[in-house]
Design an enzyme around this catalytic site. Structure first.
Site, PDB file in Angstrom:
ATOM      1  N   ASP A   8       9.103  29.186 -30.581  1.00  0.00           N
ATOM      2  CA  ASP A   8      10.248  29.754 -31.284  1.00  0.00           C
ATOM      3  C   ASP A   8       9.976  29.537 -32.771  1.00  0.00           C
ATOM      4  OD1 ASP A   8      12.998  30.678 -31.688  1.00  0.00           O
ATOM      5  OD2 ASP A   8      13.355  28.601 -32.295  1.00  0.00           O
ATOM      6  N   CYS A  38       3.277   1.850   2.863  1.00  0.00           N
ATOM      7  CA  CYS A  38       4.561   1.122   2.773  1.00  0.00           C
ATOM      8  C   CYS A  38       5.587   2.002   2.054  1.00  0.00           C
ATOM      9  CB  CYS A  38       4.400  -0.172   1.983  1.00  0.00           C
ATOM     10  SG  CYS A  38       3.274  -1.386   2.679  1.00  0.00           S
ATOM     11  N   CYS A  79       0.846  -1.196   0.000  1.00  0.00           N
ATOM     12  CA  CYS A  79       0.000   0.000   0.000  1.00  0.00           C
ATOM     13  C   CYS A  79       0.883   1.248   0.000  1.00  0.00           C
ATOM     14  CB  CYS A  79      -0.927   0.023   1.214  1.00  0.00           C
ATOM     15  SG  CYS A  79      -0.058   0.150   2.783  1.00  0.00           S
ATOM     16  N   ASP A 113      13.926  24.528 -30.147  1.00  0.00           N
ATOM     17  CA  ASP A 113      14.825  23.451 -30.566  1.00  0.00           C
ATOM     18  C   ASP A 113      16.303  23.807 -30.519  1.00  0.00           C
ATOM     19  OD1 ASP A 113      14.873  25.257 -32.693  1.00  0.00           O
ATOM     20  OD2 ASP A 113      15.221  23.674 -34.171  1.00  0.00           O
TER      21      ASP A 113
END
Length: 750
Positions: A446, A24, A21, A645
């Site tokens: 851009d 844990c 769970c 880019d």
């Protein structure tokens, strides 16, 4: 805080076995963070993995593993991954076996308890019906459900509690009270209750594990895409010149001088032969041959891409129709496929902020539930004076409140979302990117390489003085072939595309920034700007209108003169990507504003923006000022996604709320982005944002039902309105339904 003097920082990821769970996961995460030398730790319940950033000079990996093992869990390192996969398959089979046996053995006690059937004979003073309920019910709870009790004991030793604690206490209470009832002969028996709770939760865990495996299958499928072998050309001659001569190596193939080798043995520089229909084994460069390559697994594009000498090819893509000889340029973990797998894996491990909230709630939920269960038992006993009537509502509270669905709500949706993105050429680096992507107000593009192709192309050829279009292009392409200027390359490419036969050039002269001159046959040829024509006293009056029209469209106009007479004008521009206009329209439909930013002059920027439908433009922006423009919009309270880019886009990509890097761009931009588009199509930006919205919508649905379920069910259980067996079924169904809702994304588009 870690000292900045430390430069031995390392990040590792390992698998934790035995977590049931979210609490844990929270416990393990807290334990890892407490280890001296750990800068950051994140434990993901959905992927059952831990990612830890630590100082190697201060702490060893084994110490980190020990911190988890001390909590009662097992650790699998990266080296043990294959073993772990085999173990996971066995574990899944064992979970199925346990669940089926538990259901099978629970049926007789349930049937006997419900019908009140009694056999005509007994054993040791008790009817055989009671013995069947006691033996089978206890076996299911104590033996088949032993993992819950072992987990509860481990947590108790650590003075902690988790889901195992709730299930173990609840089922043991039902069996323990039943045994006590038999001893004092009160006959309030709940063996079947404990058995059915155990069986349903075991079944739920099996379905949950199976579903979780489906949710994380993206990485497995990506890994399976790669080729297993490569056809490598043998090089037997030790002469370095021959070894380095591509043609010499290729000639060996005619004599069948090649060998099939495992992909792991391929090295950079190896020459490989890829026949039609075969997978390209690794990233490389075409050195001979032409073909079309199906790159859909990498880019999401259905149309094959043409490949010729000098072009890049990528491992796991499929060679369609021609033999290719490729030189390996990247192998192993450096290939595009390996990087995608790594990126998807990291995205599934990293947590979104909303997941951290769910983990925090789950971490404190279990102790609160234990308290509510005790108060419920005490309250019912005070009200009725009957232990039997007080224990069953308390058991229902313990069982119904397991916070499993809370822990699964976010990671399963992120796993499916990132997997879907990878299939479509959209690489999402982390869950936070998905969370940010759902609330974007502005997308700032851009211009160069993002909205446009990033390289100039010939767009117009206008003829003058009765010349033919092919003649204009033939003269221009023949002479521009000798120039290295980008505009010259555009003219030369245009000639190649039209299969124009080029002629030999004599007396070539390159005039920097203005154009070129030379002699072709017996003709003097000048190709260049209007300024160059003026210098050479060549009149451009016959093509004046064409020059003006092209300049108004923000295109570069090049005049072509033959023997001091202008015979044509060539228009060159950085062309828009084919889907740029559609992308802007779709973003507007999603309620997202679009901006364009560029270092180009205002006229060129305005012309491009008007063609694509963008009204807001930042032109003549210096590279270092792009991030400042993003900041200015953020100061207005807008959430900004930046698409770029280039190296100069990296600061803006980092500054933006969401950085979307075009995968055809530079490594630095790709590193800076939160999302990477493998191919630079603007429509992929729309797809990425739509996927982010869909994923986050699914997370919200999962979170709502997980919270709603616990909030509504707890009071019902506490007031005795919810049978523990129904509570167990509902709890198991809750976890499976959350995973199932996440998997629905595969078949649904927003």
């Amino acid at each position: 805080m870690m000292s900045s003097a430390h430069i031995s920082m390392k990040t590792i990821t390992f698998t934790i076995v035995g977590m049931h769970c979210a609490s844990c996961a929270v416990r393990n995460e807290e334990s890892l963070k407490k280890v001296n030398g750990v800068a950051n730790a994140s434990v993901n319940f959905g992927t059952h993995s831990a990612t830890v950033e630590f100082d190697e000079a201060v702490v060893a990996e084994k110490t980190l593993h020990d911190a988890v093992i001390k909590n009662g869990y097992k650790v699998f390192t990266e080296e043990m991954t294959r073993t772990h996969k085999e173990a996971a398959k066995k574990e899944l089979a064992l979970a199925r076996k346990r669940a089926l046996w538990a259901i099978f053995l629970s049926l007789p006690p349930v049937a006997l308890a419900m019908t009140g059937f009694a056999f005509p004979f007994g054993i040791a003073g008790y009817n055989t019906s009671i013995w069947i309920q006691a033996v089978l019910g206890s076996f299911v709870v104590l033996v088949l459900g032993r993992e819950f009790h072992a987990g509860m004991i481990r947590q108790a030793r650590m003075k902690a509690a988790n889901m195992d604690t709730l299930i173990s206490v609840g089922t043991l209470a039902a069996v323990g009270y039943s045994v006590w009832s038999l001893i004092v002969r009160e006959m309030h028996l709940y063996f079947e209750t404990g058995a059915v709770i155990t069986a349903l939760i075991l079944l739920g865990r099996y379905f949950e594990a199976k579903s979780r495996g489906q949710a994380s299958e993206a990485i497995e499928k990506l890994l399976q895409l790669g080729a297993k072998t490569a056809r490598r050309i043998k090089v037997r001659n030790s002469n370095i010149e021959i070894r380095n001569n591509i043609e010499a190596q290729i000639s060996n193939v005619q004599n069948e001088e090649y060998e099939d080798v495992p992909i792991e043995t391929v090295q950079v520089g190896d020459l490989l032969l890829v026949k039609p229909g075969e997978k390209i084994p690794t990233d490389g460069k075409v050195v001979k041959g032409e073909s079309s390559v199906d790159e859909s697994m990498l880019t999401g594009e259905s149309m094959p891409a043409g490949k010729k000498v000098g072009d890049e090819v990528f491992g796991a893509t499929i060679n369609v129709n021609g033999a290719l000889y490729i030189e390996a340029t990247k192998v192993g973990q450096e290939t595009a496929l390996a990087q995608i797998v790594k990126m998807v894996a990291e995205a599934q491990v990293k947590k979104a902020p909303i997941q951290k909230l769910a983990d925090k709630i789950s971490g404190i939920f279990v102790p609160i539930v234990l308290g509510i269960a005790i108060l419920t038992a005490v309250g019912w006993y005070l009200a009725t004076g009957d232990i039997a009537q007080s224990i069953i509502p308390a058991v229902a509270v313990l069982v119904i409140a397991c916070p499993c669905s809370l822990g699964l709500a976010t990671p399963t949706a992120i796993m499916v979302g990132t997997g879907l993105g990878a299939k479509r050429g959209i690489l999402i680096k982390n869950g936070e990117a998905l969370e940010k992507g759902k609330k974007i107000d502005v997308v700032m593009f851009d211009k160069t390489g993002t909205l446009t192709e990033g390289k100039p192309r010939v767009t117009d050829i206008v003829t003058c003085d009765g010349a033919a279009e092919d003649d204009v292009l033939r003269l221009a392409a023949s002479i521009e072939k000798l120039s290295e200027h980008p505009l010259a390359s555009a003219v030369f490419r245009a000639g190649e595309e039209k299969n124009i036969p080029l002629q030999e050039v004599h007396d070539f002269e390159n005039l920097a920034g203005r154009g070129v001159t030379g002699r072709i046959g017996g003709d003097a040829v000048v190709v260049g700007s209007a300024r160059l024509m003026q210098e050479r006293q060549i009149s451009t009056s016959v093509c004046e209108r064409a020059l003006e029209a092209l300049e108004k469209e923000a295109k570069t106009a090049i005049a072509v003169a033959k023997n001091d007479v202008v015979i044509g004008v060539i228009g060159i521009a950085d062309t828009l990507k084919t889907d740029a206009l559609e992308a802007v329209k779709k973003l507007r439909t999603l309620g997202i504003e679009t901006y364009m930013i560029t270092g180009d002059n205002k006229r060129t920027a305005g012309a491009i923006a008007s063609r694509v439908g963008i009204e807001k433009v930042f032109a003549e922006v210096l590279p270092q000022d792009k991030a400042e423009q993003v900041k200015s919009l953020q100061r207005e309270g807008l959430k900004v996604a930046f698409v770029g880019d280039g190296i100069n886009d990296a600061p803006a990509l980092v500054q933006a709320d969401l950085g979307i890097a075009v995968g055809t761009g530079t490594d630095i931009a790709i590193e800076a982005g939160n999302i990477v588009l493998v191919k630079g199509h603007p429509l992929k930006v729309v797809e990425a944002l739509t996927l982010a919205r869909l994923t986050f919508k699914t997370i919200r649905q999962n979170m709502f039902w997980a919270f709603f379920y616990n909030v509504v069910a707890l009071p019902l259980a506490a007031f005795g309105l919810l049978n523990p067996m129904i509570a167990a079924g509902a709890m198991a169904f809750s976890s499976v339904s959350v995973v199932g809702n996440s998997l629905r994304m595969k078949r649904r588009r927003e």
